[in-house]
Design a protein around this motif. Structure first.
Motif, mmCIF file in Angstrom:
data_model
loop_
_atom_site.group_PDB
_atom_site.id
_atom_site.type_symbol
_atom_site.label_atom_id
_atom_site.label_comp_id
_atom_site.label_asym_id
_atom_site.label_seq_id
_atom_site.Cartn_x
_atom_site.Cartn_y
_atom_site.Cartn_z
ATOM 1 N N PRO A 67 0.794 -1.230 0.000
ATOM 2 C CA PRO A 67 0.000 0.000 0.000
ATOM 3 C C PRO A 67 0.828 1.282 0.000
ATOM 4 N N ASP A 68 1.951 1.284 0.715
ATOM 5 C CA ASP A 68 2.783 2.481 0.718
ATOM 6 C C ASP A 68 3.378 2.729 -0.669
ATOM 7 N N LEU A 115 -5.934 1.005 2.583
ATOM 8 C CA LEU A 115 -6.386 2.384 2.381
ATOM 9 C C LEU A 115 -5.896 3.304 3.497
ATOM 10 N N ASP A 116 -5.916 2.816 4.737
ATOM 11 C CA ASP A 116 -5.389 3.628 5.830
ATOM 12 C C ASP A 116 -3.921 3.962 5.588
ATOM 13 N N ARG A 148 -15.793 5.783 4.847
ATOM 14 C CA ARG A 148 -14.580 6.235 5.543
ATOM 15 C C ARG A 148 -13.642 7.015 4.627
ATOM 16 N N HIS A 149 -13.544 6.592 3.343
ATOM 17 C CA HIS A 149 -12.473 7.131 2.505
ATOM 18 C C HIS A 149 -12.898 7.730 1.171
ATOM 19 N N ALA A 150 -14.021 7.314 0.597
ATOM 20 C CA ALA A 150 -14.254 7.562 -0.828
ATOM 21 C C ALA A 150 -14.745 8.973 -1.123
ATOM 22 N N ASP A 151 -14.283 9.481 -2.252
ATOM 23 C CA ASP A 151 -14.852 10.668 -2.886
ATOM 24 C C ASP A 151 -15.808 10.262 -4.003
ATOM 25 N N ILE A 152 -15.572 9.056 -4.564
ATOM 26 C CA ILE A 152 -16.406 8.503 -5.631
ATOM 27 C C ILE A 152 -16.713 7.061 -5.266
ATOM 28 N N TRP A 153 -17.977 6.688 -5.383
ATOM 29 C CA TRP A 153 -18.379 5.293 -5.179
ATOM 30 C C TRP A 153 -18.864 4.727 -6.502
ATOM 31 N N HIS A 154 -18.226 3.632 -6.951
ATOM 32 C CA HIS A 154 -18.596 3.011 -8.213
ATOM 33 C C HIS A 154 -19.220 1.648 -7.974
#
Length: 267
Positions: free
Chosen positions: A86-87, A142-143, A178-184
């Motif tokens: 992830p990093d 994601l975190d 928690r994280h999304a700006d867009i949900w698909h």
């Protein structure tokens, strides 16, 4: 919950059954036509047609698009969290963001998901696990991605938008909240109100404002009546799966015309 934002059209250029020259030329023409977002996908083998047909890796392609394009936003629909640390994903995204920043602001969208295509895992040596374990890994990933963006030097040129794909109510939609700006998703119009209510409930627990969440859905094999119903249900980003090896630019133009008519009606 949802802001009344303009309709946008994203074309998912399938990175399969085509030469890279065809993919590059399609990206250029689609940007010139006025498409808002270009997507590819993050797989290692074709998803349909000849399973051993021509196929290209997605992140390398996104870096090329960052340099090639001038206006259009772009990203994977969607990245597989399982395939890269992830990093590292965060650093790759930040770098592509900077490559694309022709006017000082990047255009990269970080679309991501938990993964599902077992052949990718088996042939490239990743542990497939279970649906649940892959979603747990996505939550941790994601975190870490978001935390790494805050530590990178230089920082991203903007707060990179996060797009999360999927519709599972216990884990995926909580990550959306928690994280999304867009949900698909591929959820039909009749089911969207319920899914959005689930996101709202998770957002209360996560103590996050999701009033600006962009709802995204797929147009392939759908008609204008379907698109209208999705619009009424809150969809504002429409994606179109599209084959560069057998390009149908007239199909894209029809959807651009539909987009422009919808946005004209809003004005």
């Amino acid at each position: 919950m949802l802001l009344d934002t303009p309709v946008r059209l994203g074309v998912q250029i399938e990175p399969q059954h085509a030469t890279y020259g065809q993919i590059r030329d399609a990206a250029a023409r689609l940007e010139d036509m006025g498409v808002d977002i270009l997507f590819n996908w993050d797989h290692f083998f074709p998803l349909h047609g000849d399973p051993d047909g021509a196929h290209f890796e997605g992140w390398s392609m996104l870096a090329a698009w960052a340099e090639q394009t001038e206006r259009v936003e772009f990203g994977a629909l969607v990245n597989c969290n399982s395939y890269r640390n992830p990093d590292l994903q965060a650093d790759m995204a930040r770098t592509i963001d900077h490559i694309s920043a022709k006017d000082g602001t990047g255009r990269f969208i970080f679309g991501t998901g938990s993964g599902w295509f077992e052949r990718d895992y088996d042939e490239y040596g990743y542990e497939f696990g279970t649906v649940g374990s892959r979603l747990d890994d996505l939550a941790e990933g994601l975190d870490r991605v978001v935390a790494r963006w805050d530590r990178l030097n230089p920082a991203p040129t903007r707060r990179i938008p996060v797009m999360i794909g999927g519709a599972g109510e216990q884990k995926t939609l909580r990550l959306v909240a928690r994280h999304a700006d867009i949900w698909h998703s591929f959820v039909p119009a009749a089911g969207l109100a319920h899914k959005l209510s689930v996101i709202d409930r998770w957002a209360e627990q996560e103590q996050r404002d999701v009033s600006g969440l962009i709802v995204s859905n797929e147009l392939k094999n759908r008609d204008a009546a379907d698109a209208d119903a999705l619009y009424d249900a809150g969809v504002r980003l429409y994606t179109l799966g599209w084959a560069p090896g057998t390009p149908d630019f007239d199909q894209v133009q029809r959807w651009l015309d539909w987009r422009d008519a919808r946005n004209g009606a809003r004005a």
